[in-house]
Design a protein around this motif. Structure first.
Motif, mmCIF file in Angstrom:
data_model
loop_
_atom_site.group_PDB
_atom_site.id
_atom_site.type_symbol
_atom_site.label_atom_id
_atom_site.label_comp_id
_atom_site.label_asym_id
_atom_site.label_seq_id
_atom_site.Cartn_x
_atom_site.Cartn_y
_atom_site.Cartn_z
ATOM 1 N N THR A 25 1.055 -1.284 -0.269
ATOM 2 C CA THR A 25 0.099 0.053 0.190
ATOM 3 C C THR A 25 0.730 1.589 -0.459
ATOM 4 N N VAL A 26 1.643 1.151 0.230
ATOM 5 C CA VAL A 26 2.776 2.253 0.761
ATOM 6 C C VAL A 26 3.107 2.668 -0.584
ATOM 7 N N GLU A 27 4.339 1.821 -1.088
ATOM 8 C CA GLU A 27 4.491 1.648 -2.900
ATOM 9 C C GLU A 27 3.257 2.208 -3.874
ATOM 10 N N VAL A 28 1.955 1.776 -3.161
ATOM 11 C CA VAL A 28 1.150 2.554 -4.693
ATOM 12 C C VAL A 28 1.278 3.843 -3.859
ATOM 13 N N ALA A 29 0.759 3.970 -2.412
ATOM 14 C CA ALA A 29 0.765 5.593 -2.535
ATOM 15 C C ALA A 29 1.003 6.292 -2.992
ATOM 16 N N LYS A 30 3.150 5.726 -2.612
ATOM 17 C CA LYS A 30 4.439 6.693 -3.359
ATOM 18 C C LYS A 30 3.857 6.445 -4.689
ATOM 19 N N LEU A 33 1.361 9.104 -5.570
ATOM 20 C CA LEU A 33 1.723 10.533 -5.513
ATOM 21 C C LEU A 33 2.840 11.329 -6.925
ATOM 22 N N THR A 34 3.774 10.488 -6.843
ATOM 23 C CA THR A 34 4.715 10.929 -7.672
ATOM 24 C C THR A 34 3.827 10.759 -9.521
ATOM 25 N N LYS A 35 3.408 10.021 -9.710
ATOM 26 C CA LYS A 35 1.764 10.878 -10.957
ATOM 27 C C LYS A 35 1.394 12.160 -10.947
ATOM 28 N N ARG A 36 0.428 12.075 -9.734
ATOM 29 C CA ARG A 36 -0.061 13.470 -9.477
ATOM 30 C C ARG A 36 1.158 13.922 -9.170
ATOM 31 N N ARG A 37 2.522 14.798 -9.071
ATOM 32 C CA ARG A 37 3.456 15.331 -8.854
ATOM 33 C C ARG A 37 3.970 15.746 -10.197
ATOM 34 N N ILE A 38 3.836 14.540 -11.376
ATOM 35 C CA ILE A 38 4.153 14.763 -12.223
ATOM 36 C C ILE A 38 3.073 15.132 -13.631
#
Length: 59
Positions: A25-30, A33-38
């Protein structure tokens, strides 16, 4: 006594599965979040390009 030992082993096994799920779940969240920042960065870049194109340089 052997039944209690088996139950304890099963409890430990379940706890390990929950930990693995939490890490996933933490990996998916990261990743999300990375996709959202992009996406946010691309949208900001588009907005700034639009402002630059609309700017009147003859002031």
């Amino acid at each position: 006594m052997s039944e209690k030992e088996e139950i304890q082993i099963e409890d430990d096994f379940v706890a390990d599965d929950e930990d693995d799920g939490a890490e996933a779940t933490v990996e998916v969240a990261k990743t999300n979040l990375t996709k959202r920042r992009i996406i946010d960065n691309l949208l900001e870049e588009r907005r700034l390009q639009k402002q630059l194109n609309e700017f009147d340089f003859d002031l």
